[in-house]
Design a protein around this motif. Structure first.
Motif, PDB file in Angstrom:
ATOM      1  N   ASN C 120       0.989  -1.237  -0.177  1.00  0.00           N
ATOM      2  CA  ASN C 120      -0.216   0.373  -0.152  1.00  0.00           C
ATOM      3  C   ASN C 120       1.000   1.650   0.145  1.00  0.00           C
ATOM      4  OD1 ASN C 120      -2.994  -0.121   0.364  1.00  0.00           O
ATOM      5  ND2 ASN C 120      -2.714  -1.943   1.007  1.00  0.00           N
ATOM      6  N   ASP C 123       1.580   1.740  -3.371  1.00  0.00           N
ATOM      7  CA  ASP C 123       0.615   2.535  -4.323  1.00  0.00           C
ATOM      8  C   ASP C 123       0.490   3.410  -4.054  1.00  0.00           C
ATOM      9  OD1 ASP C 123      -1.726   2.193  -5.823  1.00  0.00           O
ATOM     10  OD2 ASP C 123      -3.227   1.725  -4.024  1.00  0.00           O
ATOM     11  N   LYS C 126       2.681   5.924  -5.795  1.00  0.00           N
ATOM     12  CA  LYS C 126       3.419   5.138  -7.313  1.00  0.00           C
ATOM     13  C   LYS C 126       4.050   6.712  -8.468  1.00  0.00           C
ATOM     14  CE  LYS C 126      -0.321   2.936  -8.578  1.00  0.00           C
ATOM     15  NZ  LYS C 126      -1.277   2.511  -9.338  1.00  0.00           N
TER      16      LYS C 126
ATOM     17  N   CYS D  72      -6.973   1.166  -5.054  1.00  0.00           N
ATOM     18  CA  CYS D  72      -7.123   0.158  -6.538  1.00  0.00           C
ATOM     19  C   CYS D  72      -8.515  -0.276  -7.051  1.00  0.00           C
ATOM     20  CB  CYS D  72      -6.108  -1.051  -6.052  1.00  0.00           C
ATOM     21  SG  CYS D  72      -4.135  -0.979  -6.263  1.00  0.00           S
ATOM     22  N   MET D 108      -0.227  -3.014  -9.474  1.00  0.00           N
ATOM     23  CA  MET D 108       0.072  -3.666  -8.129  1.00  0.00           C
ATOM     24  C   MET D 108      -0.530  -5.487  -8.098  1.00  0.00           C
ATOM     25  SD  MET D 108       1.299  -1.426  -6.554  1.00  0.00           S
ATOM     26  CE  MET D 108       1.147  -1.825  -5.217  1.00  0.00           C
TER      27      MET D 108
END
Lengths: 155, 155, 155, 155, 155, 155
Positions: C120, C123, C126, D72, D108
């Motif tokens: 996470n 993510d 990114k 996500c 991811m």
């Protein structure tokens, strides 16, 4: 340099709490058009009986509480009872009772069951609640509360 | 001898509906004690910032809609925006906007995000909302509605 | 003609093992650009505070361990504590402690919490870690280990 | 009074991004005892072939990415390829390639597949990696990176 | 030294397959005691109407196919239709039709819906199917097949 | 005006039932072409070893029983043992044993493990079972039963 103590998410540690009988009852209701309530009464809702679907979905949701509420503990629920009923000309009520032998209370499970049951009522009657713009001027989940809690040592 | 047509659960067939841009905004609020709102404002809630946890849980819940609502279709959500905010001395509000390129509307996803976000607010402040019997005489999720829907052909 | 005994997947039978207090602590870290660590420090990451999101996702992941690891048993976790923190100019560290009254150890739950928390972090940053080809030349989850385990009879 | 813009969790809106072919490859490895690698080679691991279990669990994990990573998006993955292999006397490597026709990249998903595959390797060989205190002095997930990404308009 | 090519789990790559209309119909049946069928007919099953619960659970299961079958792709199902019905004095039948605009067939989704619907019939009537040892000498899921598949370019 | 008592879905309340050792064994089989059985024997199935994948998926499914069967309780399963094997020239058999210290029997968990394992066998050999119309004229899950149940006070 962690996030400050006040804001860091923190699950309560229940390791040392005793496993006892827990019960919680939650209630909620959804406001619908009078014509929708009529359709439910007469079994005319196209997608099926909203009260039945909502009851099953509410039971399933109670079991999903730890996935929906990050700080909730997984619990071996021993019973979920969900009742959906016509309250008056404009309201469907829902009452959920959750039971468990657990180290923590089960009110969040009961509240989750009620919330998801009411969302399912909405979903089942969408077609007859929508106005010409696809909006829901009269539909509202109006009230979700905890009605009762029980803690007891069994046997 | 099937269950009668009226009551049989039935998912809407969206196979022939076009994939277009969909957006839905839902709103809801939870009534809390004034002292709890104060504690949130000051960052004094022991389990962490309720507004932050609720926003994340609401986003996660939108993605779980087809598991929570049996008659809902799986949808490739392209955005979930969940805002939780202090409304007044006694209320936390929550607004969720869901976007997708889909064959069906996303209002149930937005309503689910709001409902679960509000359940998380409750869970985060349980300790300071409870009375001496472990009950919540003042806490209530008061109102969950759909505020807006958009349907558009993109490009 | 079954698959041969050596390769057949086999869950350990813990039926006869006593339920005792279990605790496990895992640690891991992710290497990021110095500029990314700066952005985290200053609260400038567009998608939100990575440390907060990662902590919540780590807690959720610990509860999902039996779904992610086929040979793991479902366990009534009593606490998950996930701390994400800036370790130095190039690293975010993560430490997760899992507690349970269980028939088997909880190190896999702690390792899962750390792994998912670090994913996470990645993510969330990114955008600022990517190079012009959309690749991550400097980003790496570098080390995930078990630091400590406790087994105890409570009371 | 919302949480400040910088910290509020925020999913990227991909509604207007085109659906194109996406591919991402991630790699990672786990350090194990030489004797454990020998046992894997000879098919002597009691819980079954770790490479096989890890590959399946990695594939499953890629599909669970939106549940594990709150920010996500759900994606219709068209392929997950997970290879677990003995790298040298002390390491099992894992490489995962994820493919999708999607509005956003799938790195991811690939990183999640690798991470969960490696966690499963660990879980499968726990018994032979543990020391007398139940700890893992030599076991470590050492490195997880993105190796490659592809973006293309198909046909 | 990977697992040999023959045994390594491998998901089919559907990236280049066209998105077209897919439909699949599966059928299955469960053998029950004549007295149980009578009880279902008369609405006397204590746990509720088995045909209704099974239909909902079958719909939910179709949507969970990629989690239950590791090599299955996530698919945006556009419709699931599950019919459970009394076939004769000793059998409940179940037929599930699944529809999707997808790159791959949906027969596994239809078979999963039927299988889980039939498991739910069993679960709902356990009490009246059990003998004095808690066993089910007469209960059996007898037959699950694919009846029909459709592939078509819509519009 | 609730749904009538007979049809309302109702979970059994097991709060007062003692936690004892439970075991259940279920069996099922799938009919396949002789040539498919040959291919499995020789390790020639392209998607990987169907027996291995099915065993893992069966174990995972047992743990998902309360999500698949709305009226089932969450249970801390202590072991799932799934064996898939070539029975004769035309059949793959599957036997699943589930163990738990629980307040209720685990036959539904064992039946779910078998059902999902058999669905996975089907999925793994789809390519070689299909006829020229993409149908499965010979494939059938033929029989799923409960073979044995054990209830015991341990220690």
């Amino acid at each position: 340099m962690e996030a400050s103590p006040a804001s860091k998410p923190k699950m309560v540690d229940i390791s040392r709490k005793p496993t006892i009988y827990r019960e919680a009852t939650a209630y909620g209701r959804i406001k619908l058009r009078k014509s929708t309530i009529e359709a439910i009464k007469k079994g005319l809702v196209e997608k099926g009986d909203p009260l039945f679907v909502a009851a099953i979905a509410g039971i399933q949701a109670a079991k999903m509480t730890p996935q929906l509420l990050p700080m909730c503990h997984p619990i071996e629920i021993t019973n979920v009872d969900v009742k959906c009923f016509i309250e008056d000309d404009n309201h469907i009520g829902c009452r959920a009772k959750v039971r468990a032998m657990a180290r923590t209370g089960v009110e969040m499970e009961a509240l989750t069951a009620v919330s998801v049951a009411l969302l399912n009522i909405w979903d089942m009657v969408k077609k007859v609640e929508k106005d010409e713009h696809g909006l829901y001027p009269e539909t509202a989940i109006e009230k979700i509360i905890v009605e009762e809690k029980v803690k007891a040592e069994l046997e």
